[in-house]
Design a protein around this motif. Structure first.
Motif, mmCIF file in Angstrom:
data_model
loop_
_atom_site.group_PDB
_atom_site.id
_atom_site.type_symbol
_atom_site.label_atom_id
_atom_site.label_comp_id
_atom_site.label_asym_id
_atom_site.label_seq_id
_atom_site.Cartn_x
_atom_site.Cartn_y
_atom_site.Cartn_z
ATOM 1 N N GLY A 93 7.323 5.718 13.593
ATOM 2 C CA GLY A 93 6.514 4.542 13.846
ATOM 3 C C GLY A 93 6.323 3.731 12.575
ATOM 4 N N GLU A 94 5.403 2.789 12.609
ATOM 5 C CA GLU A 94 5.162 1.909 11.471
ATOM 6 C C GLU A 94 3.992 2.404 10.631
ATOM 7 N N ILE A 95 3.950 1.915 9.392
ATOM 8 C CA ILE A 95 2.835 2.256 8.504
ATOM 9 C C ILE A 95 1.633 1.414 8.920
ATOM 10 N N PRO A 96 0.509 2.038 9.257
ATOM 11 C CA PRO A 96 -0.664 1.246 9.658
ATOM 12 C C PRO A 96 -1.095 0.308 8.537
ATOM 13 N N GLU A 97 -1.440 -0.907 8.903
ATOM 14 C CA GLU A 97 -1.832 -1.889 7.899
ATOM 15 C C GLU A 97 -3.072 -1.442 7.138
ATOM 16 N N GLY A 98 -3.980 -0.740 7.819
ATOM 17 C CA GLY A 98 -5.208 -0.287 7.161
ATOM 18 C C GLY A 98 -4.958 0.726 6.064
ATOM 19 N N LEU A 99 -3.878 1.518 6.211
ATOM 20 C CA LEU A 99 -3.555 2.512 5.198
ATOM 21 C C LEU A 99 -3.156 1.853 3.886
ATOM 22 N N LEU A 100 -2.497 0.705 3.963
ATOM 23 C CA LEU A 100 -2.065 -0.015 2.771
ATOM 24 C C LEU A 100 -3.031 -1.136 2.412
ATOM 25 N N ALA A 101 -4.299 -0.895 2.659
ATOM 26 C CA ALA A 101 -5.322 -1.873 2.276
ATOM 27 C C ALA A 101 -6.513 -1.180 1.620
ATOM 28 N N LEU A 102 -6.312 0.080 1.182
ATOM 29 C CA LEU A 102 -7.411 0.855 0.617
ATOM 30 C C LEU A 102 -7.530 0.566 -0.871
ATOM 31 N N GLN A 103 -8.574 -0.151 -1.249
ATOM 32 C CA GLN A 103 -8.717 -0.620 -2.628
ATOM 33 C C GLN A 103 -8.954 0.508 -3.617
ATOM 34 N N LEU B 3 -0.690 -4.511 1.262
ATOM 35 C CA LEU B 3 -0.466 -3.693 0.071
ATOM 36 C C LEU B 3 -1.062 -4.335 -1.176
ATOM 37 N N ALA B 4 -1.126 -5.640 -1.214
ATOM 38 C CA ALA B 4 -1.638 -6.342 -2.394
ATOM 39 C C ALA B 4 -3.103 -6.020 -2.669
ATOM 40 N N LYS B 5 -3.820 -5.462 -1.696
ATOM 41 C CA LYS B 5 -5.231 -5.138 -1.878
ATOM 42 C C LYS B 5 -5.453 -3.817 -2.614
ATOM 43 N N MET B 6 -4.381 -3.053 -2.796
ATOM 44 C CA MET B 6 -4.528 -1.709 -3.373
ATOM 45 C C MET B 6 -4.553 -1.786 -4.899
ATOM 46 N N LYS B 7 -5.620 -2.339 -5.431
ATOM 47 C CA LYS B 7 -5.713 -2.623 -6.857
ATOM 48 C C LYS B 7 -5.794 -1.358 -7.710
ATOM 49 N N SER B 8 -6.181 -0.226 -7.133
ATOM 50 C CA SER B 8 -6.315 1.008 -7.917
ATOM 51 C C SER B 8 -5.068 1.870 -7.869
ATOM 52 N N LEU B 9 -4.070 1.465 -7.095
ATOM 53 C CA LEU B 9 -2.911 2.314 -6.850
ATOM 54 C C LEU B 9 -2.142 2.604 -8.135
ATOM 55 N N LYS B 10 -1.894 3.905 -8.389
ATOM 56 C CA LYS B 10 -1.120 4.336 -9.545
ATOM 57 C C LYS B 10 0.249 4.863 -9.151
ATOM 58 N N THR B 11 0.351 5.485 -7.990
ATOM 59 C CA THR B 11 1.614 6.060 -7.530
ATOM 60 C C THR B 11 1.838 5.690 -6.072
ATOM 61 N N LEU B 12 3.025 5.147 -5.786
ATOM 62 C CA LEU B 12 3.395 4.803 -4.420
ATOM 63 C C LEU B 12 4.805 5.305 -4.157
ATOM 64 N N ASP B 13 4.954 6.180 -3.165
ATOM 65 C CA ASP B 13 6.266 6.724 -2.816
ATOM 66 C C ASP B 13 6.479 6.562 -1.317
#
Length: 723
Positions: A561-571, A591-601
């Motif tokens: 399935g698809e990646i839920p939009e809410g999962l890629l909006a967690l600041q 995805l642009a809202k994830m300002k704290s993200l250090k690792t994305l795989d």
């Protein structure tokens, strides 16, 4: 005629003595009063920052001046603690010639110690601890022949060599605390030769040399965190008085002398973090008054002593810390006879055999850590007799069997780690009764089945890992419904279906940015420490700290399935790994809202569409892997993209624009995607998730003070955890 005159005469005498008494109370010596007012005048806006100084009024009696005590119109005591003086000590205080007590601790006092304090010949207590003093101890202080207590602890600018006569300049000196400073050089002989010292705390300095036997009857001794060498002495002169010994974090060598067990009132012995070795003699048996024994982080070998301390129904060992050594053999049954035991730490040894079945006899036990050994067999069922248990760490052994449903009796349990063993079967539904659980690590076993409602009942959950098992089924909708959740790791299983499209914003950790920056995941540890403040009937405490990055790992499953939009909006999310699945669709623009993200795989999926340009705006991103998908279009030449070589490989229809080379196909190979950084060799709780300290022992705080009540009065309690 005489009778009427008698009454006024008596009244006059009463009035005279009343006025004389009031006068002596109202007026203290002008020189003393003026000296205090001069001290006050140097403080930064004292009436605003320190409203207690408003009582320092010339019209008030001495008894009304905050922190001041007088006797016969002379100032004899000053006690001003934690009132933010934040200024040097004004020399006007040296004019208080009758002063007996001067306590100015916890005030942020700057500058050096005034040498004129050495002129206060009646001074008995001088406490300048917990300030910001600099320089050396002025030699003039050694003129205080009547001093009983000298406390200069925690002034990190204070140091240099100790005065040679620091231990015997006063024949009345009982308490000497120079801890947590920058004193260096050898410990003066005067400390060992003193006839009056009872309390010596030189911890947290740069002192060298050896510790030899003291000539006096010590009560408290702390030389921890120095550079002390040599062997452990017997302290034979203190056999009936010494209560606390802390020599931890030094370079002591040799073995543990059996004479140390002859100390009749010893309550705390901490020799952790040294280079002690050899076996522990079976003749070394501590008395029932010993509460805390810490020999961790040494090189002790051989079997654990079958009886290490005597115990009674009302007293005995409260904490036994033998972790990080080379002990071998089985856990002796004698440990199960330590009825008062509340903390048992045997991790990182070479212990084998089974966990004793009589472990449940320790009804006061609240922390068990036997991780990183070679223990086999199953979890003994009568462990439920430890009904006050807060922490159970059995990880990294050879334990097997199923998780018994009866473990629900441990309803106070907060930390459960059985990772890296050979447990099998399902999570019993009865574990729903363990509602206090906050940290659960079941990773790297052979567990199976679906994630059931038992987990849903763990409402305080902060960390959950079931990685590298055989769990299956779909991910339940309640999976992200824990409001305190910080990290969840479901990688390396057989989960299928969709990632539930739910309200991911329930967890504050996933949604609050600007969390503490943790640079290295591989160095993070779970910090379990037992600390004690053993004075004035204060309780022992078991505190645990969980400082970890906020993360979600769903990699190596069969999700589609698809990646839920809410999962890629967690600041607040810092780590997201959903690689090695069958996910499709495009990367949500959120995805642009994830300002704290250090690792994305997101590698090794079937994602399509273009690479969102806004990924390059994620300033905290340190690792990016989008390889082996079906992305297409152009990856523009941007500095932030060039930081991740190989991040776009394996996308045949994707053009990566390089400086001066135009656009070329993203066919560069990259290493296969890892799960949580650092691998799974040691399990996420113990190796790659939590970060504060690898020190399980209580080496600094355990001997700050000493105890004066029976061991049974001390009850381990959980301290507030940090998140």
């Amino acid at each position: 005629m005489d009778e009427p005159l008698k009454i006024p005469l008596i009244s006059s005498l009463i009035l005279f003595f009343s006025l004389f008494s009031a006068s002596s109370e109202l007026d203290f010596v002008a020189k003393d009063r003026d000296s205090l007012l001069a001290f006050k005048s140097t403080l930064p806006t004292p009436t605003q920052q320190n409203p207690q100084f408003t009582t320092w009024n010339p019209d008030f009696t001495c008894s009304n001046w905050t922190g001041i005590a007088c006797n016969a119109a002379r100032v004899v005591a000053i006690e001003l603690v934690d009132i933010a003086i934040a200024a040097p000590i004004h020399p006007s205080l040296c004019n208080l010639s009758m002063l007996q007590t001067l306590i100015l601790s916890r005030n942020g006092i700057t500058g050096s110690i005034p040498s004129c304090l050495g002129s206060l010949s009646f001074l008995e207590t001088l406490d300048l601890g917990f300030n910001r003093l600099e320089g050396v101890v002025p030699p003039e202080l050694m003129d205080l022949r009547g001093l009983r207590q000298l406390v200069l602890c925690r002034n990190q600018g204070l140091g240099g060599p100790m005065p040679a006569n620091i231990g015997n300049f006063s024949i009345r000196l009982e308490r000497l605390n120079l801890s947590m400073n920058e004193f260096r050089g050898q410990v003066p002989d005067s400390v060992f030769d003193s006839r009056s010292l009872e309390y010596v705390d030189f911890s947290g300095n740069l002192l060298t040399g050896r510790i030899r036997d003291f000539d006096q009857r010590l009560v408290f001794l702390n030389f921890s965190s120095n550079l002390i060498t040599g062997t452990v002495p017997c302290f034979s002169a203190s056999i009936r008085s010494l209560s606390v010994i802390d020599l931890s974090e030094n370079a002591l060598v040799g073995g543990l002398p059996t004479c140390i067990a002859s100390l009749q009132v010893l309550k705390v012995l901490n020799l952790s973090h040294n280079e002690l070795r050899y076996g522990v003699s079976p003749r070394l048996v501590f008395s029932e008054k010993t509460l805390v024994l810490d020999l961790s982080f040494n090189e002790f070998t051989g079997p654990l002593p079958s009886k290490i301390a005597r115990t009674t129904e009302k007293s005995g060992l409260v904490l036994l810390e033998l972790s990080h050594n080379m002990f071998s053999g089985e856990i002796p049954l004698g440990i199960t006879e330590l009825k008062s035991l509340q903390g048992l730490f045997l991790s990182h040894n070479a212990l084998s055999g089974k966990i004793p079945g009589r472990i449940g006899n320790l009804t006061y036990l609240q922390a068990i850590d036997v991780s990183y050994n070679m223990l086999s067999g199953s979890i003994p069922l009568n462990i439920v007799g430890c009904f006050q248990l807060l922490e159970l760490k059995l990880n990294n052994n050879n334990l097997s069997g199923s998780i018994q449903p009866e473990l629900d009796a441990l309803d106070s349990l907060k930390i459960l780690d059985i990772s890296n063993n050979r447990f099998f079967g399902e999570i019993p539904l009865t574990l729903a009764g363990c509602r206090s659980l906050e940290v659960v690590d079941l990773s790297s076993n052979n567990l199976s089945g679906e994630l059931n409602e038992a987990i849903f009942r763990w409402s305080n959950l902060k960390f959950l890992s079931v990685a590298d098992n055989n769990f299956n089924g779909v991910l339940p909708n309640w999976l992200f419904s824990f409001d305190k959740l910080q990290l969840i790791d479901l990688s390396g299983n057989n989960f299928s279906g969709f990632i539930p499209d739910v309200n991911f914003k329930i967890s504050s950790s996933f949604n609050v940015s600007n969390r503490p920056n943790i640079q290295s995941y591989s160095k993070q540890r779970l910090d379990i420490r037992v600390t004690a403040n053993l004075l004035e009937n204060q309780e022992l405490g078991l505190g645990y700290t969980i400082l970890t990055y906020a993360g979600i790992d769903l990699s190596h499953n069969y999700l589609h399935g698809e990646i839920p939009e809410g999962l890629l909006a967690l600041q607040g999310l810092e780590y997201l790994n959903i690689s090695y699945n069958y996910l499709g669709g495009q990367i949500p623009a959120s995805l642009a809202k994830m300002k704290s993200l250090k690792t994305l795989d997101l590698s090794h999926n079937s994602l399509t569409g273009q690479i969102p340009v806004n990924i390059s705006s994620l300033e905290n991103l340190m690792a990016l892997n989008l390889s082996y998908n079906s992305f297409s279009g152009l990856v523009p030449k941007r500095p932030n993209f060039r930081r991740f070589p190989g991040a776009f490989a394996g996308n045949p229809n994707l053009c990566v624009e390089f400086s001066g080379e135009g656009c070329r196909l993203a066919t560069l190979p990259v290493p296969s995607g890892d799960k949580l950084e650092g691998g799974r060799e040691e399990g996420p709780v113990s190796a790659s998730v939590f970060g504060v300290s690898s020190v399980v022992s209580f080496y600094v705080t355990i001997v700050l003070l000493f105890c004066s009540a029976p061991a049974r009065n001390y009850i381990i309690r959980p301290l507030k955890s940090d998140s």
